[in-house]
Scaffold this active site. Sequence first.
Site, PDB file in Angstrom:
ATOM      1  N   HIS A 121      76.153  13.860  38.274  1.00 31.19           N
ATOM      2  CA  HIS A 121      75.591  13.271  37.054  1.00 31.19           C
ATOM      3  C   HIS A 121      74.253  12.629  37.437  1.00 31.19           C
ATOM      4  O   HIS A 121      74.080  12.181  38.571  1.00 31.19           O
ATOM      5  CB  HIS A 121      76.582  12.201  36.585  1.00 31.19           C
ATOM      6  CG  HIS A 121      76.311  11.587  35.256  1.00 31.19           C
ATOM      7  ND1 HIS A 121      75.391  10.586  35.077  1.00 31.19           N
ATOM      8  CD2 HIS A 121      76.869  11.817  34.042  1.00 31.19           C
ATOM      9  CE1 HIS A 121      75.398  10.227  33.797  1.00 31.19           C
ATOM     10  NE2 HIS A 121      76.282  10.954  33.151  1.00 31.19           N
ATOM     11  N   ASP A 198      81.799   8.554  43.123  1.00 32.19           N
ATOM     12  CA  ASP A 198      81.599   8.293  41.704  1.00 32.19           C
ATOM     13  C   ASP A 198      82.899   8.656  40.988  1.00 32.19           C
ATOM     14  O   ASP A 198      83.239   9.832  40.857  1.00 32.19           O
ATOM     15  CB  ASP A 198      80.417   9.142  41.210  1.00 32.19           C
ATOM     16  CG  ASP A 198      80.265   9.121  39.688  1.00 32.19           C
ATOM     17  OD1 ASP A 198      81.115   8.510  39.002  1.00 32.19           O
ATOM     18  OD2 ASP A 198      79.303   9.721  39.191  1.00 32.19           O
ATOM     19  N   CYS A 361      73.919  15.180  31.016  1.00 30.68           N
ATOM     20  CA  CYS A 361      73.324  14.356  32.072  1.00 30.68           C
ATOM     21  C   CYS A 361      73.450  15.032  33.430  1.00 30.68           C
ATOM     22  O   CYS A 361      73.699  14.368  34.444  1.00 30.68           O
ATOM     23  CB  CYS A 361      73.937  12.963  32.122  1.00 30.68           C
ATOM     24  SG  CYS A 361      73.659  12.035  30.624  1.00 30.68           S
TER      25      CYS A 361
END
Lengths: 406, 147
Positions: A121, A198, A361
């Site tokens: 991302h 993440d 994104c």
Amino acid sequence: MDVKAVRDEFPILHQEVNGHPLVYLDSSATSQKPRKVIEKIDEYYRGYNSNVHRGVHTLGTRATDEYEGAREKVRRFINASSTQEVIFTRGTTTAINTVASSYGRANFQAGDEIVITPMEHHSNIIPWQQIAKETGATLKYMPLQPDGTIRLEDAKETITANTKMVAIMQVSNVLGTINPVKEIARMAHDQEAVILVDGAQSAPHMKIDVQDMDADFFAFSAHKMCGPTGIGVLYGKKALLNDMEPVEFGGEMIDFVNLYDSTWKELPWKFEGGTPIIAGAVGLGAAIDFLNEIGLDQIQDHEHKLAQYALERMNTIEGMKIYGPQERAGLVTFNLSDVHPHDLATVLDAEGIAVRAGHHCAQPLMRWLEVSATARASFYLYNTEEEIDRLVEGLQTTKEYFGDVF
Amino acid sequence: MSFNNLDTLYRQVIMDHYKNPRNRGSIEGDHMTVDMNNPTCGDRIQIQLQVEDGIVKEAKFDGEGCSISLSSASMMTQAIKGKPVDDALKMSEIFSGLMQGNDIEEEDIDLGDIEALQGVAKFPARIKCATLAWKAMEKGVDEEKQD
């Protein structure tokens, strides 16, 4: 898992959109909120809204207890060894930026490598681009397989003695790929690098154990896991966080302020400058309780079934192109013939079906896929097979609608 | 919302411009180029303009995007070609009003096919698609004026 009972907990799901019962298939962007979370936030504002860590008064004490209580819930949720390792941030983006700015600035120099992947991302790309420019470190990408997975031997080859940081998503928000972060953490540690995972797309959907995974840093957002927007978590190993400088300075985070110099509070508060996100933390705590009551394993199992069912049904549509591996998290990213994803999403919306269209994104990943945009249906604990049937019908309708054009 | 509503968005003339874009490609010889993205969705448009003596002599576009953004670009180039720059800017203003749900005044310039995009106003999420090419054109004309 009783999906009907789960759905009853989400007031927003029981409405019509454009004359059809809402089918919400955009939980990877943000999840819906159960009654208990909404009520908990409401209760905070109605009953004990106060600033934390400073009042002697009763409301202040209760607010502090609830705020710090939420931290303990997060600690257990990800199995951190101490609440000192749990920092409340504005979200995953702020968490990653904090590590890039603080850890990166202190530890990276020219010749060092930061290893990421093309599926990241933007929030796990740009902070590293910026700190690489600032420190002279080099950004390096692990290669992807054609199905959007990472081979361990490729990871091993990319992570070298020069690598100082490996930053990788646990679950891809586009491909649904579940990355082998535990194995990659071991590779990073073998080269004396640290790893940031993440967890924005994993923490809401599967059991997280940061100690077992051996992540040095782990970041996630509340709003994707039934909690409110505006709050997330940065987990970091205590030894690393202790050596890191804060990135925001001001109230709440100080120990002693002199005219020309100051000292910081201990962990985790030295990273929480300013009045913290109290209502957000309280809401996140309620979201964790809610998810635990249902069980993360049950949720993961439910989404896995939905994804497999969706793949099977969607693959029967002529002109359907699905991206990502067969074995995946609960989302399907796709394109249908030559219909642009925006046009597709508009037709589905007219049928009451909410999907995401665009680049998600992840522009570098879109280029890797050689598309400018895709559509995505993402699932959560409240979605049903009937809703996937509605999606498939909607996609058939879309094809018919644009049929004479293409 | 029924298909009737969808039909106000995807009018036949729009789909025709999408399927058979006018003025797609690039201008040979002197021209200016403006690239514009819609960062929220990934649409990309390139507008090329050839302006002489205050007249838009040639207008072309290229890029990738949805039916609304590409058909709008096609219609825009068709509409401004051969017109004074001031008229092109006036059209852009009218178009912007159209997207906000305003009706076209009688004394306004004839927009031709572009009126077909009026239905976009009812789909707020798609207005940016329709205005992308016009914004690029305005930017190009502004830069030309500054030179």
